[in-house]
Design an enzyme around this catalytic site. Sequence first.
Site, short mmCIF file in Angstrom:
data_model
loop_
_atom_site.label_atom_id
_atom_site.label_comp_id
_atom_site.label_asym_id
_atom_site.label_seq_id
_atom_site.Cartn_x
_atom_site.Cartn_y
_atom_site.Cartn_z
N ASP A 136 0.82 -1.21 0.00
CA ASP A 136 0.00 0.00 0.00
C ASP A 136 0.86 1.26 0.00
O ASP A 136 2.09 1.19 0.03
CB ASP A 136 -0.94 -0.06 1.22
CG ASP A 136 -2.30 0.55 0.95
OD1 ASP A 136 -2.43 1.36 0.03
OD2 ASP A 136 -3.25 0.22 1.70
N ASP A 191 -10.23 3.46 -3.41
CA ASP A 191 -10.96 2.28 -2.92
C ASP A 191 -12.38 2.18 -3.48
O ASP A 191 -13.05 3.17 -3.73
CB ASP A 191 -11.03 2.31 -1.39
CG ASP A 191 -9.67 2.06 -0.77
OD1 ASP A 191 -8.68 1.90 -1.52
OD2 ASP A 191 -9.59 2.03 0.47
#
Length: 388
Positions: A136, A191
Amino acid sequence: MGAQVYAQKFEQIARTPQLGWNSWNTFGCNVNEKMIREMADAMVSSGMKDAGYEYINIDDCWHGERDKNGFIQADKKHFPSGMKALADYVHAKGLKLGIYSDAGNTTCAGRPGSRGHEYQDALTYASWGIDYVKYDWCDTKDINPVSAYSTMRDAIYKAGRPMLFSICEWGDNKPWDWAKDVGHSWRTTGDIYPCWNCEHNHGSWSSWGVLPILDKQTGLRKFAGPGHWNDMDMMEVGNGMTADEDRAHFSLWAMMASPLIAGNDLRNMSDATKQLLTHKDTLAINQDKLGIQAMKWIDEGAIEIFIKPLEKGDYAVLFLNRDDVARDYSLDWNFHYMKDDISKHEIFFDKKRFNWRDIWTGEKGTTGSQYTTRIPAHGVVVLRLSPQ
Ligand code: GLA
């Protein structure tokens, strides 16, 4: 003499888009070894493993502290048996285990990131038997993305265990331009959120519904192929959208050759969700060996038609209805021509005939006559064409 190449990724992995499950969409930070073991059990008992799913991925929040030598440990409370034991369990089921880290000092949920510990972490994951690393991009301020992801790629390669490297920097630094030789897939967007056409505002960032994510793929298909995929994010199938929306979401992700990573609770999914996730014809479109991402062929506003070249001269054709009401649609194949400059496919429908099959209803026909269908609101119809 060319420059010697030291840096490599494991090339044999993800020759077709990876199929699996990830904890984040349903569980967020509430991860523990019992739940992960149950999810592996459910992947087998639901038929998902037989359908081709392989990875059980633990997202953020599995981490404990680093030890005095800087080695990361699993959270002792939620993973008391440790990651090695969990990997052994998952492997014994014939599945693979994935883990999550971050290029910065801390992960998005504030756990220890891998910055400055890349080689140590890759070595630790390899020693546990990890098969997949999602990496990430939180807390990265001044870090150069290409070098940060390349460092972790090198660390994984040096650790010697083939691990799929899943880049997650949300498309912020155009990973499609540089990540082909770095990772096996890269997120293209922020997201996902389980809604059809919404932007869900979190203040400093937004998460996105099915259509906004689809629309953000424009121009990216030329960058995808075997071993390096555009990742449209983990799926929200079974997480609250309607049956038609779920089917459209799954079918679109399949057509776009995105990794298909389920994000629902596999232990108690409905029969409809199970049927969708294990739908053989849809998975075959996603897993086709040519690895060509679908292109938008016809755009009529509310109705869009996507086409994906497949092996043996087949094509998948998806009719998307973005609208809030069902729509009737007719296509006279004979008046249409398809040219894909990227994959070098071309069809003159007036000269070349195909048989088609609706992969959900089983209905059959040929491209010799006009095709008429009703596409549900927020829904799709998917045909597989085979040359006559
Ligand atoms: C980011 C990622 C998500 C998830 C969370 C975990 O938002 O994009 O997929 O991994 O972090 O904190």
